[in-house]
Design a protein around this motif. Sequence first.
Motif, PDB file in Angstrom:
ATOM      1  N   ARG A  26       3.492  -4.628   2.411  1.00  0.00           N
ATOM      2  CA  ARG A  26       4.430  -3.558   2.700  1.00  0.00           C
ATOM      3  C   ARG A  26       3.676  -2.224   2.709  1.00  0.00           C
ATOM      4  NH1 ARG A  26       9.910  -4.758   3.995  1.00  0.00           N
ATOM      5  NH2 ARG A  26      10.765  -6.293   2.556  1.00  0.00           N
ATOM      6  N   VAL A  27       4.223  -1.248   3.439  1.00  0.00           N
ATOM      7  CA  VAL A  27       3.655   0.102   3.449  1.00  0.00           C
ATOM      8  C   VAL A  27       4.743   1.090   3.044  1.00  0.00           C
ATOM      9  CG1 VAL A  27       2.622   1.936   4.831  1.00  0.00           C
ATOM     10  CG2 VAL A  27       1.934  -0.441   5.196  1.00  0.00           C
ATOM     11  N   ILE A  28       4.453   1.837   1.986  1.00  0.00           N
ATOM     12  CA  ILE A  28       5.360   2.860   1.476  1.00  0.00           C
ATOM     13  C   ILE A  28       4.693   4.214   1.693  1.00  0.00           C
ATOM     14  CG2 ILE A  28       6.558   3.755  -0.559  1.00  0.00           C
ATOM     15  CD1 ILE A  28       6.249   0.843  -1.726  1.00  0.00           C
ATOM     16  N   GLU A  29       5.376   5.120   2.382  1.00  0.00           N
ATOM     17  CA  GLU A  29       4.821   6.451   2.618  1.00  0.00           C
ATOM     18  C   GLU A  29       5.419   7.459   1.630  1.00  0.00           C
ATOM     19  OE1 GLU A  29       4.297   7.749   6.843  1.00  0.00           O
ATOM     20  OE2 GLU A  29       5.573   6.004   7.217  1.00  0.00           O
ATOM     21  N   ASP A  30       4.553   8.101   0.877  1.00  0.00           N
ATOM     22  CA  ASP A  30       4.960   9.210   0.016  1.00  0.00           C
ATOM     23  C   ASP A  30       4.814  10.485   0.852  1.00  0.00           C
ATOM     24  OD1 ASP A  30       5.224  11.286  -1.787  1.00  0.00           O
ATOM     25  OD2 ASP A  30       4.055  10.326  -3.370  1.00  0.00           O
ATOM     26  N   CYS A  31       5.953  10.986   1.296  1.00  0.00           N
ATOM     27  CA  CYS A  31       5.985  12.144   2.202  1.00  0.00           C
ATOM     28  C   CYS A  31       6.431  13.408   1.487  1.00  0.00           C
ATOM     29  CB  CYS A  31       6.940  11.856   3.361  1.00  0.00           C
ATOM     30  SG  CYS A  31       6.707  10.268   4.171  1.00  0.00           S
ATOM     31  N   ALA A  32       6.282  13.442   0.174  1.00  0.00           N
ATOM     32  CA  ALA A  32       6.843  14.529  -0.624  1.00  0.00           C
ATOM     33  C   ALA A  32       6.358  15.906  -0.209  1.00  0.00           C
ATOM     34  CB  ALA A  32       6.522  14.304  -2.108  1.00  0.00           C
ATOM     35  N   GLN A  33       5.131  15.988   0.352  1.00  0.00           N
ATOM     36  CA  GLN A  33       4.556  17.286   0.686  1.00  0.00           C
ATOM     37  C   GLN A  33       4.397  17.496   2.186  1.00  0.00           C
ATOM     38  OE1 GLN A  33       0.861  17.681  -1.480  1.00  0.00           O
ATOM     39  NE2 GLN A  33       1.841  17.518  -3.473  1.00  0.00           N
ATOM     40  N   ALA A  34       4.983  16.641   2.983  1.00  0.00           N
ATOM     41  CA  ALA A  34       4.634  16.645   4.405  1.00  0.00           C
ATOM     42  C   ALA A  34       5.827  16.528   5.340  1.00  0.00           C
ATOM     43  CB  ALA A  34       3.636  15.524   4.678  1.00  0.00           C
ATOM     44  N   HIS A  35       6.950  17.129   4.996  1.00  0.00           N
ATOM     45  CA  HIS A  35       8.103  17.088   5.899  1.00  0.00           C
ATOM     46  C   HIS A  35       7.738  17.717   7.239  1.00  0.00           C
ATOM     47  CE1 HIS A  35       9.921  17.999   1.746  1.00  0.00           C
ATOM     48  NE2 HIS A  35       9.958  16.694   1.896  1.00  0.00           N
ATOM     49  N   GLY A  36       7.928  16.976   8.295  1.00  0.00           N
ATOM     50  CA  GLY A  36       7.650  17.510   9.626  1.00  0.00           C
ATOM     51  C   GLY A  36       6.230  17.323  10.102  1.00  0.00           C
ATOM     52  N   ALA A  37       5.346  16.798   9.263  1.00  0.00           N
ATOM     53  CA  ALA A  37       3.974  16.517   9.691  1.00  0.00           C
ATOM     54  C   ALA A  37       3.974  15.283  10.596  1.00  0.00           C
ATOM     55  CB  ALA A  37       3.081  16.280   8.478  1.00  0.00           C
ATOM     56  N   SER A  38       2.961  15.198  11.459  1.00  0.00           N
ATOM     57  CA  SER A  38       2.917  14.061  12.373  1.00  0.00           C
ATOM     58  C   SER A  38       1.499  13.555  12.570  1.00  0.00           C
ATOM     59  CB  SER A  38       3.526  14.432  13.729  1.00  0.00           C
ATOM     60  OG  SER A  38       2.796  15.482  14.342  1.00  0.00           O
TER      61      SER A  38
ATOM     62  N   ILE B 187       0.872  -1.172   0.000  1.00  0.00           N
ATOM     63  CA  ILE B 187       0.000   0.000   0.000  1.00  0.00           C
ATOM     64  C   ILE B 187       0.910   1.223   0.000  1.00  0.00           C
ATOM     65  CG2 ILE B 187      -1.783   1.291   1.228  1.00  0.00           C
ATOM     66  CD1 ILE B 187      -2.513  -1.372   2.652  1.00  0.00           C
ATOM     67  N   MET B 188       0.684   2.120  -0.949  1.00  0.00           N
ATOM     68  CA  MET B 188       1.458   3.353  -1.010  1.00  0.00           C
ATOM     69  C   MET B 188       0.547   4.500  -0.576  1.00  0.00           C
ATOM     70  SD  MET B 188       3.646   5.014  -4.164  1.00  0.00           S
ATOM     71  CE  MET B 188       4.849   3.674  -4.208  1.00  0.00           C
ATOM     72  N   VAL B 189       0.826   5.083   0.577  1.00  0.00           N
ATOM     73  CA  VAL B 189      -0.006   6.172   1.095  1.00  0.00           C
ATOM     74  C   VAL B 189       0.656   7.503   0.771  1.00  0.00           C
ATOM     75  CG1 VAL B 189      -0.889   4.702   2.942  1.00  0.00           C
ATOM     76  CG2 VAL B 189       1.061   6.190   3.387  1.00  0.00           C
ATOM     77  N   VAL B 190      -0.165   8.507   0.526  1.00  0.00           N
ATOM     78  CA  VAL B 190       0.337   9.844   0.188  1.00  0.00           C
ATOM     79  C   VAL B 190      -0.195  10.826   1.214  1.00  0.00           C
ATOM     80  CG1 VAL B 190       0.543  11.591  -1.608  1.00  0.00           C
ATOM     81  CG2 VAL B 190       0.194   9.190  -2.249  1.00  0.00           C
ATOM     82  N   HIS B 191       0.702  11.466   1.936  1.00  0.00           N
ATOM     83  CA  HIS B 191       0.317  12.478   2.917  1.00  0.00           C
ATOM     84  C   HIS B 191       0.132  13.801   2.167  1.00  0.00           C
ATOM     85  CE1 HIS B 191       1.257   9.508   5.958  1.00  0.00           C
ATOM     86  NE2 HIS B 191       2.476   9.381   5.462  1.00  0.00           N
ATOM     87  N   LEU B 192      -0.966  13.864   1.434  1.00  0.00           N
ATOM     88  CA  LEU B 192      -1.166  14.912   0.447  1.00  0.00           C
ATOM     89  C   LEU B 192      -1.381  16.284   1.088  1.00  0.00           C
ATOM     90  CD1 LEU B 192      -1.284  14.795  -2.698  1.00  0.00           C
ATOM     91  CD2 LEU B 192      -3.760  14.997  -2.472  1.00  0.00           C
ATOM     92  N   TYR B 193      -0.771  17.280   0.468  1.00  0.00           N
ATOM     93  CA  TYR B 193      -0.895  18.690   0.861  1.00  0.00           C
ATOM     94  C   TYR B 193      -0.256  18.995   2.210  1.00  0.00           C
ATOM     95  CZ  TYR B 193      -4.456  18.515  -2.844  1.00  0.00           C
ATOM     96  OH  TYR B 193      -5.129  18.320  -4.029  1.00  0.00           O
ATOM     97  N   GLY B 194       0.307  17.976   2.881  1.00  0.00           N
ATOM     98  CA  GLY B 194       0.932  18.186   4.178  1.00  0.00           C
ATOM     99  C   GLY B 194       0.164  17.594   5.339  1.00  0.00           C
ATOM    100  N   GLN B 195      -0.936  16.865   5.037  1.00  0.00           N
ATOM    101  CA  GLN B 195      -1.751  16.269   6.098  1.00  0.00           C
ATOM    102  C   GLN B 195      -1.565  14.747   6.128  1.00  0.00           C
ATOM    103  OE1 GLN B 195      -5.787  16.829   8.383  1.00  0.00           O
ATOM    104  NE2 GLN B 195      -6.066  17.207   6.216  1.00  0.00           N
ATOM    105  N   PRO B 196      -1.250  14.174   7.303  1.00  0.00           N
ATOM    106  CA  PRO B 196      -1.036  12.729   7.407  1.00  0.00           C
ATOM    107  C   PRO B 196      -2.291  11.913   7.134  1.00  0.00           C
ATOM    108  CG  PRO B 196      -0.025  13.876   9.258  1.00  0.00           C
ATOM    109  CD  PRO B 196      -0.891  14.885   8.546  1.00  0.00           C
ATOM    110  N   CYS B 197      -2.070  10.719   6.624  1.00  0.00           N
ATOM    111  CA  CYS B 197      -3.154   9.759   6.415  1.00  0.00           C
ATOM    112  C   CYS B 197      -3.476   9.045   7.731  1.00  0.00           C
ATOM    113  CB  CYS B 197      -2.752   8.736   5.352  1.00  0.00           C
ATOM    114  SG  CYS B 197      -2.562   9.418   3.693  1.00  0.00           S
ATOM    115  N   GLU B 198      -4.535   8.245   7.695  1.00  0.00           N
ATOM    116  CA  GLU B 198      -4.999   7.513   8.883  1.00  0.00           C
ATOM    117  C   GLU B 198      -4.144   6.256   9.065  1.00  0.00           C
ATOM    118  OE1 GLU B 198      -9.303   6.030  10.709  1.00  0.00           O
ATOM    119  OE2 GLU B 198      -9.040   6.282   8.556  1.00  0.00           O
ATOM    120  N   MET B 199      -2.968   6.434   9.660  1.00  0.00           N
ATOM    121  CA  MET B 199      -1.967   5.372   9.642  1.00  0.00           C
ATOM    122  C   MET B 199      -2.311   4.171  10.508  1.00  0.00           C
ATOM    123  SD  MET B 199      -0.058   6.351   7.315  1.00  0.00           S
ATOM    124  CE  MET B 199       0.995   4.907   7.429  1.00  0.00           C
ATOM    125  N   ASP B 200      -3.021   4.351  11.605  1.00  0.00           N
ATOM    126  CA  ASP B 200      -3.346   3.209  12.468  1.00  0.00           C
ATOM    127  C   ASP B 200      -4.103   2.126  11.699  1.00  0.00           C
ATOM    128  OD1 ASP B 200      -2.133   4.401  14.566  1.00  0.00           O
ATOM    129  OD2 ASP B 200      -3.962   4.944  15.645  1.00  0.00           O
TER     130      ASP B 200
END
Length: 364
Positions: free
Chosen positions: A152-164, A127-140
């Motif tokens: 496997r889980v791949i996080e696309d963090c291209a727009q979300a450096h420092g988001a939590s 599953i490839m998740v995208v933390h789009l616009y800077g907002q995290p996905c529902e990771m739990d």
Amino acid sequence: MNVNYSVLERQYKKYQSEYEEAALRAMRSGWYILGNELKKFEDNFAAFHGMTYCIGVGNGLDALRLAVEAMEIGKGDEVIVQANTYIATALAISEAGAVPVFVDTDAFFGIHSDLLEKAITSKTKAIMVVHLYGQPCEMDKILAIAKEYKLRVIEDCAQAHGASYKGKLIGTFGDVGCFSFYPTKPVGALGDAGAVVTNDNVLAERISMLRNYGSRMKYQHEVLGMNSRMDEIQAAILGVALKYVNQGNSERKKVAAAYLEGIHNAKIILPKIKPETKHVFHIFPILCDERDRLYEFLEKQGIHTQIHYPIPCHLAKCYQELGYQVGDIPIAEHYASTELSLPIYVGITKEEISYVIDRINQFE
């Protein structure tokens, strides 16, 4: 008044002496590929996330592609990904030889976790998740599903450096976190660059080999690799950008807060913030049923906006062979026809923010 969508020069000037000192240091070193500047940035970026490994690569697309290839996902395999993302997310899957399986999005622009299980087949590998616009996905929930189906889980963090999410930085939940350092990003280079963070030593070693022609030692090529290495100058510049990422995120959050408080127009839907998340607002997306007319109205007022993204991935011409039709992924398609991104960047002035708010409130 003229308000540009983004003015990168303002952030550059804010830290100009440090950027220039870093670039000159790298140039004067006489070593420009896989040197000390890259090693230092990799160590610092890994430490920032509390991760063991960071591998600097050429760009964000390569970060995603190398992660997929390092997991030995390829021909005949499927990777689930949301349809409302930049095309690079899907291309990374395709370039590795696998097939992207597109699903719809939720009210926060992230992958809709309730739709994941329906998309899983015997061919699904990740599953490839995208933390789009800077907002995290529902990771739990995403991690629970991945664990149940051994994905496997791949996080696309291209727009979300420092988001939590629930106090934990994004990029640290899945098997890998993949980052772009395109100049507009929260941690931005002065050119192209990317990175992968992971705690998996096997994946880290594979990605390190793959980025460098499939080689650990010069002229000894163990796997079919590629050339995707962050250069020393960009690594040095990113070392400066990383120092100020939290400050920049805080500044954009203040801009977002002003928009959220000041925009009052029945035609405009403001973005929702998911509970227990730290949204860094790389992009401030609004929705409007008359988006194109709003875009033209703001242009005439000197306010320049952007659309992210007018064609959802499943309807892109390059994926027409997958057989998706209009109406198959309705929420993503709705966002594609109604989303408009407002100016939000380090250095935007209060006067510019107020002008944007006033003009949007005047839209009829």
